[in-house]
Design a protein around this motif. Structure first.
Motif, PDB file in Angstrom:
ATOM      1  N   UNK A 200       0.828  -1.196   0.000  1.00  0.00           N
ATOM      2  CA  UNK A 200       0.000   0.000   0.000  1.00  0.00           C
ATOM      3  C   UNK A 200       0.866   1.251   0.000  1.00  0.00           C
ATOM      4  N   UNK A 201       0.467   2.244  -0.743  1.00  0.00           N
ATOM      5  CA  UNK A 201       1.147   3.534  -0.764  1.00  0.00           C
ATOM      6  C   UNK A 201       0.119   4.575  -0.348  1.00  0.00           C
ATOM      7  N   UNK A 202       0.440   5.381   0.642  1.00  0.00           N
ATOM      8  CA  UNK A 202      -0.475   6.409   1.111  1.00  0.00           C
ATOM      9  C   UNK A 202       0.184   7.781   1.033  1.00  0.00           C
ATOM     10  N   UNK A 203      -0.622   8.814   1.140  1.00  0.00           N
ATOM     11  CA  UNK A 203      -0.108  10.180   1.157  1.00  0.00           C
ATOM     12  C   UNK A 203       0.893  10.343   2.301  1.00  0.00           C
ATOM     13  N   UNK A 204       0.522   9.898   3.518  1.00  0.00           N
ATOM     14  CA  UNK A 204       1.403  10.036   4.675  1.00  0.00           C
ATOM     15  C   UNK A 204       2.650   9.177   4.527  1.00  0.00           C
ATOM     16  N   UNK A 205       2.491   7.988   3.985  1.00  0.00           N
ATOM     17  CA  UNK A 205       3.632   7.107   3.816  1.00  0.00           C
ATOM     18  C   UNK A 205       4.632   7.605   2.799  1.00  0.00           C
ATOM     19  N   UNK A 206       4.159   8.368   1.831  1.00  0.00           N
ATOM     20  CA  UNK A 206       5.056   8.900   0.804  1.00  0.00           C
ATOM     21  C   UNK A 206       5.788  10.158   1.251  1.00  0.00           C
ATOM     22  N   UNK A 207       5.328  10.815   2.325  1.00  0.00           N
ATOM     23  CA  UNK A 207       5.927  12.080   2.724  1.00  0.00           C
ATOM     24  C   UNK A 207       7.433  11.999   2.936  1.00  0.00           C
ATOM     25  N   UNK A 208       7.984  10.964   3.629  1.00  0.00           N
ATOM     26  CA  UNK A 208       9.446  10.920   3.787  1.00  0.00           C
ATOM     27  C   UNK A 208      10.182  10.877   2.452  1.00  0.00           C
ATOM     28  N   UNK A 209       9.634  10.149   1.490  1.00  0.00           N
ATOM     29  CA  UNK A 209      10.270  10.086   0.177  1.00  0.00           C
ATOM     30  C   UNK A 209      10.159  11.422  -0.548  1.00  0.00           C
ATOM     31  N   UNK A 210       9.020  12.063  -0.445  1.00  0.00           N
ATOM     32  CA  UNK A 210       8.851  13.365  -1.084  1.00  0.00           C
ATOM     33  C   UNK A 210       9.819  14.368  -0.463  1.00  0.00           C
ATOM     34  N   UNK A 211       9.911  14.384   0.871  1.00  0.00           N
ATOM     35  CA  UNK A 211      10.819  15.293   1.576  1.00  0.00           C
ATOM     36  C   UNK A 211      12.257  15.080   1.108  1.00  0.00           C
ATOM     37  N   UNK A 212      12.652  13.809   0.987  1.00  0.00           N
ATOM     38  CA  UNK A 212      14.030  13.499   0.616  1.00  0.00           C
ATOM     39  C   UNK A 212      14.337  13.815  -0.839  1.00  0.00           C
ATOM     40  N   UNK A 213      13.301  13.916  -1.671  1.00  0.00           N
ATOM     41  CA  UNK A 213      13.524  14.120  -3.109  1.00  0.00           C
ATOM     42  C   UNK A 213      13.083  15.489  -3.621  1.00  0.00           C
ATOM     43  N   UNK A 214      12.784  16.412  -2.723  1.00  0.00           N
ATOM     44  CA  UNK A 214      12.388  17.751  -3.167  1.00  0.00           C
ATOM     45  C   UNK A 214      13.569  18.560  -3.669  1.00  0.00           C
ATOM     46  N   UNK A 215      14.764  18.150  -3.301  1.00  0.00           N
ATOM     47  CA  UNK A 215      15.968  18.791  -3.806  1.00  0.00           C
ATOM     48  C   UNK A 215      16.840  17.740  -4.467  1.00  0.00           C
ATOM     49  N   UNK A 216      17.721  18.177  -5.319  1.00  0.00           N
ATOM     50  CA  UNK A 216      18.603  17.247  -6.017  1.00  0.00           C
ATOM     51  C   UNK A 216      18.978  17.806  -7.373  1.00  0.00           C
ATOM     52  N   UNK A 217      19.559  16.945  -8.177  1.00  0.00           N
ATOM     53  CA  UNK A 217      19.957  17.365  -9.519  1.00  0.00           C
ATOM     54  C   UNK A 217      18.735  17.809 -10.313  1.00  0.00           C
ATOM     55  N   UNK A 218      18.949  18.749 -11.200  1.00  0.00           N
ATOM     56  CA  UNK A 218      17.851  19.220 -12.046  1.00  0.00           C
ATOM     57  C   UNK A 218      17.292  18.062 -12.866  1.00  0.00           C
ATOM     58  N   UNK A 219      15.999  18.054 -13.080  1.00  0.00           N
ATOM     59  CA  UNK A 219      15.375  17.000 -13.864  1.00  0.00           C
ATOM     60  C   UNK A 219      15.788  17.097 -15.325  1.00  0.00           C
ATOM     61  N   UNK A 220      15.982  15.949 -15.942  1.00  0.00           N
ATOM     62  CA  UNK A 220      16.233  15.970 -17.374  1.00  0.00           C
ATOM     63  C   UNK A 220      14.904  16.224 -18.088  1.00  0.00           C
ATOM     64  N   UNK A 221      14.950  16.339 -19.393  1.00  0.00           N
ATOM     65  CA  UNK A 221      13.755  16.704 -20.153  1.00  0.00           C
ATOM     66  C   UNK A 221      12.616  15.712 -19.955  1.00  0.00           C
ATOM     67  N   UNK A 222      12.941  14.430 -19.970  1.00  0.00           N
ATOM     68  CA  UNK A 222      11.906  13.416 -19.831  1.00  0.00           C
ATOM     69  C   UNK A 222      11.236  13.465 -18.461  1.00  0.00           C
ATOM     70  N   UNK A 223      12.052  13.522 -17.399  1.00  0.00           N
ATOM     71  CA  UNK A 223      11.499  13.593 -16.054  1.00  0.00           C
ATOM     72  C   UNK A 223      10.732  14.889 -15.854  1.00  0.00           C
TER      73      UNK A 223
END
Length: 235
Positions: A93-116
């Motif tokens: 199961x994937x939930x909004x609350x369960x995804x928050x740690x992943x979203x938090x960890x991935x809000x910054x990083x390398x710029x997205x390529x064109x496809x992403x």
């Protein structure tokens, strides 16, 4: 807004900073409140249907050293699971609350390529304001289409295909508020989806529409799940 009408073809300071970004969505307010809580000892279980079952919680260490419980587990490396004879294969199961740690960890990083970036754009225009699991599901439909052999083979090709996404006009995207929380979340969701860090839908789900409409083609397909404001289908 019509969508896929056609089967063809966060610390407290950090939370406050997020909410200060323009055009913060309802989802932004909820997740910012969660980020202000030092420890989340548990998250509510979900009763998912058809494609998901409650999963065993696992600890996730965030960059801020705040512990959280993630209510989803990685896909087995082998791709195989043991299930009773005759059972339908399911994913955690994937939930909004369960995804928050992943979203938090991935809000910054390398710029997205064109496809992403095209995936993130679809998420932004189709599902901003939706719970994170609903945003992830939209991203996965784009990726599923590109891999299906029935649609363009690139993510940008899928998103820009005529008559598929109502926000696209003449193959061009509208202006994105790149300073908004919604765009930060959409980029995080695109990173999560592209790296397969979590799954919201099976690979054969290629269609969806908003829950306030009932297109005729929906009767010819098999309903898989309703996530947020969208209903998802497979052939």
């Amino acid at each position: 807004m019509t969508r896929f009408f056609g089967a063809g073809g966060a610390s407290v300071i950090a939370a406050a900073c997020i909410l200060a970004i323009g055009s913060a969505s309802p989802a932004a307010a909820q997740v910012a409140t969660m980020a202000a809580t030092p420890t989340i000892s548990s998250l509510p279980a979900t009763q998912a249907t058809t494609i998901a079952t409650p999963a065993t919680s696992v600890s996730v260490t965030l960059p801020s050293a705040r512990a959280a419980i993630l209510s989803t587990t990685p896909r087995p490396v082998s791709g195989a699971t043991t299930a009773p004879a005759g059972a339908v294969a399911v994913r955690p199961a994937v939930t909004h609350a369960g995804l928050w740690p992943l979203v938090w960890a991935n809000m910054t990083g390398a710029a997205l390529d064109e496809e992403a970036n095209c995936v993130a754009t679809a998420v932004y225009f189709e599902a901003r304001g939706e719970p994170f699991d609903g945003q992830l599901a939209v991203a996965e439909v784009v990726m599923n289409r590109a891999a299906s052999g029935k649609y363009p083979t690139s993510y940008c090709g899928v998103v820009k295909q005529p008559w598929q996404f109502s926000f696209v006009r003449g193959g061009q995207f509208p202006r994105i508020n790149t300073q908004s929380a919604s765009w930060s979340y959409a980029q995080a969701i695109a990173r999560i989806a592209k790296q397969r860090l979590a799954d919201a839908l099976p690979d054969d789900v290629l269609w969806y529409h908003a829950d306030y409409v009932a297109p005729g083609w929906g009767r010819r397909l098999s309903k898989v799940e309703k996530i947020g404001a969208h209903i998802f289908y497979r052939a």
